[in-house]
Design a protein around this motif. Sequence first.
Motif, short mmCIF file in Angstrom:
data_model
loop_
_atom_site.label_atom_id
_atom_site.label_comp_id
_atom_site.label_asym_id
_atom_site.label_seq_id
_atom_site.Cartn_x
_atom_site.Cartn_y
_atom_site.Cartn_z
N LYS A 1 0.82 -1.21 0.00
CA LYS A 1 0.00 0.00 0.00
C LYS A 1 0.86 1.26 0.00
O LYS A 1 0.62 2.19 -0.79
CB LYS A 1 -0.92 0.00 1.22
N LYS A 2 1.85 1.27 0.86
CA LYS A 2 2.75 2.43 0.93
C LYS A 2 3.51 2.60 -0.38
O LYS A 2 3.68 3.73 -0.89
CB LYS A 2 3.72 2.26 2.10
N HIS A 3 3.95 1.49 -0.94
CA HIS A 3 4.67 1.55 -2.22
C HIS A 3 3.78 2.10 -3.32
O HIS A 3 4.21 2.95 -4.12
CB HIS A 3 5.17 0.15 -2.60
N GLN A 4 2.55 1.64 -3.40
CA GLN A 4 1.64 2.09 -4.46
C GLN A 4 1.38 3.58 -4.38
O GLN A 4 1.30 4.27 -5.41
CB GLN A 4 0.34 1.30 -4.39
N ASN A 5 1.26 4.10 -3.18
CA ASN A 5 1.06 5.54 -3.01
C ASN A 5 2.27 6.32 -3.54
O ASN A 5 2.10 7.35 -4.22
CB ASN A 5 0.83 5.87 -1.54
N LYS A 6 3.47 5.83 -3.25
CA LYS A 6 4.68 6.48 -3.73
C LYS A 6 4.77 6.40 -5.25
O LYS A 6 5.17 7.35 -5.92
CB LYS A 6 5.92 5.84 -3.10
N LEU A 7 4.39 5.23 -5.78
CA LEU A 7 4.50 5.03 -7.23
C LEU A 7 3.56 5.97 -7.98
O LEU A 7 3.94 6.52 -9.03
CB LEU A 7 4.17 3.57 -7.56
N VAL A 8 2.35 6.16 -7.48
CA VAL A 8 1.39 7.06 -8.13
C VAL A 8 1.97 8.47 -8.21
O VAL A 8 1.90 9.14 -9.25
CB VAL A 8 0.05 7.06 -7.38
N TYR A 9 2.56 8.92 -7.11
CA TYR A 9 3.13 10.26 -7.09
C TYR A 9 4.33 10.36 -8.05
O TYR A 9 4.45 11.31 -8.83
CB TYR A 9 3.57 10.65 -5.68
N THR A 10 5.21 9.35 -8.01
CA THR A 10 6.39 9.38 -8.87
C THR A 10 5.99 9.38 -10.34
O THR A 10 6.56 10.12 -11.15
CB THR A 10 7.30 8.17 -8.58
N ALA A 11 5.01 8.55 -10.69
CA ALA A 11 4.54 8.49 -12.08
C ALA A 11 3.95 9.82 -12.53
O ALA A 11 4.02 10.17 -13.72
CB ALA A 11 3.52 7.37 -12.23
N SER A 12 3.38 10.57 -11.59
CA SER A 12 2.84 11.89 -11.94
C SER A 12 3.95 12.90 -12.20
O SER A 12 3.75 13.90 -12.90
CB SER A 12 1.92 12.40 -10.82
#
Length: 424
Positions: free
Chosen positions: A17-28
């Motif tokens: 869950k924590k990783h997915q949140n970071k990934l969404v931001y990084t991809a943006s």
Amino acid sequence: MIIQSNTIASHNDGLLKKHQNKLVYTASEIAESEAIIQKLIDFQIAIPSWALGTGGTRFGRFPGGGEPRSIEEKIEDVGLLHALNNASGAISLHIPWDIPTDHAAIKNLAAQHNLKFDAVNSNTFQDQASAEQTYKFGSLQNVNKAVRKQAVAHNIEVIQQGIALGSESLTVWLADGSSFPGQLNFRKAYQNTLESLEEIYDALPSNWKLFLEYKCAEPNFYSTTVADWGQSYSYVKKLGDKAQTLVDLGHHLPNANIEQIVSLLLMENKLGGFHFNDSKYGDDDLTAGALKPYQLFLIFNELVEGMDARGMNHAKDLGWMIDASHNIKDPLEDLLQSVEAIMIAYAQALSVDRKALEIAQEENDVVKAQEILQNAFRTDVRALVAEARLRSGAALNPVELYRSLAVRNNLIGERGLKTMATGL
């Protein structure tokens, strides 16, 4: 010790869950995130067989226990690393430190761990117990033809070992040089070395490459016969298309512009590969990216630009390897850290806005060019690196999982506390 896939999956579940949140931001923040992730999945960094035990200095060595006692255990250790990060899919052997007695069995064991054999490395900087001649005053440069003949024969033997394992390249690093003025005729040393290298080159199979590594100093401190990239280039240019220069980041004089060296060697089609590490004073062989992460990024920036300009495959067309020595760290933890730093620098370089940078360069907009590079460097790409591992079935946090599984303690239990890795 083998780390099962369900163990890795359970580890990832707790961090997902924590990783997915970071990934969404990084991809943006990074437009080409998906393309970068795929390149990271494809990118593999070879692990040298000599880096799996405690290193040391001439002042002392402090083994940590559970070190691999054989080539089989070294392969198993690289298998552990590869299971954790899926980015360490090759092992590079150092001959005669690691000579297989049963090549088929060793290849089979490596395949069980999804590993292949990278470049094989010769050793003419140490005298071997069975050798008739000494390398005290050099090997391929030696004034004694018998010494040169022995060194050439050793390199050819290493090629034969590599052929049996499925390797396709030979790395030659020479300690040859001199420690006092007048000790050596520089011109004759060069000529002897070139003639010796020509004999080795002629023994290469048609699909093989010869990587000639350079080093500014040590163990000789007045002159080194392959001291810098220019001297290496001079040799490999004469040898032929299968010979290329190998760059070890720690083998330069202080403050050398390694990224410029990389760019020019790529332009000339004479860059063969890398030995990654980091340093403060000399050939310190510290964890990659531990001291100079911006330099590592700048090097990868030139690599990406130069390889793309030539239409090269990032994962396959150069040799990528770590060359480090671990005296106070757990060697496997250190290698995990190095691979992570290399992958981060690569991802950062992939994120550079190439078109904008080219425009800034053409317009002599120095500030804009600097901003483009530093923006890429300051962008946190760790989520992309972690996502590449996740999609490959590896751990989101390799070091954390390594520690939670008490891997080193398990290895000590299997091998003993006082073991010492072969070859060191």
